[in-house]
Design a protein around this motif. Structure first.
Motif, PDB file in Angstrom:
ATOM      1  N   LEU A   1       0.710  -1.278   0.082  1.00  0.00           N
ATOM      2  CA  LEU A   1       0.026   0.172   0.046  1.00  0.00           C
ATOM      3  C   LEU A   1       0.868   1.337  -0.058  1.00  0.00           C
ATOM      4  O   LEU A   1       0.495   2.087  -0.512  1.00  0.00           O
TER       5      LEU A   1
ATOM      6  N   LEU B   1       2.159   1.577  -3.491  1.00  0.00           N
ATOM      7  CA  LEU B   1       0.947   1.905  -4.265  1.00  0.00           C
ATOM      8  C   LEU B   1       0.700   3.364  -4.175  1.00  0.00           C
ATOM      9  O   LEU B   1       0.488   4.191  -5.107  1.00  0.00           O
TER      10      LEU B   1
ATOM     11  N   GLU C   1       0.982   5.891  -7.357  1.00  0.00           N
ATOM     12  CA  GLU C   1      -0.169   6.790  -7.514  1.00  0.00           C
ATOM     13  C   GLU C   1       0.045   8.282  -7.637  1.00  0.00           C
ATOM     14  O   GLU C   1      -0.445   9.009  -8.525  1.00  0.00           O
TER      15      GLU C   1
ATOM     16  N   ASN D   1      -2.506   3.617 -11.123  1.00  0.00           N
ATOM     17  CA  ASN D   1      -3.625   3.297 -10.284  1.00  0.00           C
ATOM     18  C   ASN D   1      -3.441   1.713  -9.946  1.00  0.00           C
ATOM     19  O   ASN D   1      -2.408   0.907 -10.516  1.00  0.00           O
ATOM     20  N   LYS D   2      -4.252   0.970  -9.110  1.00  0.00           N
ATOM     21  CA  LYS D   2      -3.856  -0.280  -8.789  1.00  0.00           C
ATOM     22  C   LYS D   2      -3.881  -1.420  -9.855  1.00  0.00           C
ATOM     23  O   LYS D   2      -3.302  -2.132 -10.087  1.00  0.00           O
ATOM     24  N   GLU D   3      -4.820  -0.847 -10.882  1.00  0.00           N
ATOM     25  CA  GLU D   3      -4.965  -1.838 -12.000  1.00  0.00           C
ATOM     26  C   GLU D   3      -3.987  -1.872 -13.033  1.00  0.00           C
ATOM     27  O   GLU D   3      -3.650  -2.297 -14.053  1.00  0.00           O
TER      28      GLU D   3
ATOM     29  N   SER E   1      -0.691  -9.240  -2.273  1.00  0.00           N
ATOM     30  CA  SER E   1      -1.180  -8.835  -3.528  1.00  0.00           C
ATOM     31  C   SER E   1      -2.633  -9.002  -3.544  1.00  0.00           C
ATOM     32  O   SER E   1      -3.296  -7.952  -3.769  1.00  0.00           O
TER      33      SER E   1
ATOM     34  N   ILE F   1      -4.288  -6.024  -5.913  1.00  0.00           N
ATOM     35  CA  ILE F   1      -3.466  -5.822  -7.356  1.00  0.00           C
ATOM     36  C   ILE F   1      -3.240  -7.210  -7.781  1.00  0.00           C
ATOM     37  O   ILE F   1      -3.287  -8.264  -7.152  1.00  0.00           O
TER      38      ILE F   1
END
Length: 207
Positions: free
Chosen positions: A141, A144, A148, A153-155, A170, A175
């Protein structure tokens, strides 16, 4: 292109550190417990953070024993898996790279920076950066959050690791996950992985 960034685990994913860590651990077990363990037996600890190994072994002075283990490990030299450098060069032309690992900064310098692999990494999150560790999602996180800030983004990202704890982290972080089978000694079921990568060159499938 589905992904914009790859997040790598280090041990037995980017670099072959298995025997480099496990042979010294055999020595520690012999010194501390007077027991002769096979490599297959010590592989049980392959994905554990160092102090977790000390806890499981119930050694008398965990900090001192862990420091001795690190000293023994540092007498070995990690090496990238065959073909890794070429694959990273190819992927890096189109994707961003980051690292999440339970290693501390000193070990990262020895095992990754010394091999020149750090040159590829934009963001690095290590044991020193968090209070919780895999399979807790906090390290991912935090990474991420950094990604970000780069507009991702996560995807847009996928985590690549060799252990069940990597898969859990994950999933907890929401993710995708790719199982790096080439360096794994994981005995748990990894079929829930989004990708199962048999060899280093299979990383190119993530383009």
């Amino acid at each position: 292109m589905k992904y914009k960034a790859l997040i790598f685990d280090i041990d037995n994913t980017l670099v072959n550190t298995l025997d480099m860590n496990m042979i010294p651990l055999q020595k520690i077990i012999q010194e501390e417990k007077g027991e002769e363990w096979t490599l297959e037996e010590v592989y049980h600890f392959a994905s554990y953070p160092g102090m977790k190994v000390m806890e499981e072994l119930e050694v008398q002075d965990p900090k001192e024993v862990y420091a001795r283990w690190v000293k023994y490990v540092n007498e070995y030299q990690a090496s990238p898996y065959e073909g890794m450098d070429d694959v990273l060069k190819t992927l890096h032309e189109k994707l961003r790279f980051s690292v999440v690992s339970s290693k501390n900064k000193k070990q990262y310098d020895i095992d990754v920076v010394s091999l020149g692999l750090d040159d590829y990494m934009e963001v690095v999150v290590l044991e020193d950066d968090t209070s919780k560790h895999k399979p807790d999602p906090e390290p991912l996180l935090l990474l991420l959050l950094c990604i970000e800030r780069l507009g991702l983004n996560k995807e847009d990202v996928i985590y690549i690791g060799d252990a069940y704890s990597d898969l859990l982290a994950s999933r907890n972080a929401g993710i995708d996950f790719a199982f790096a089978k080439w360096g794994s000694v994981e005995s748990k079921d990894m079929s829930d992985s989004d990708y199962i990568l048999e060899k280093v060159e299979d990383l190119l499938r993530l383009l």
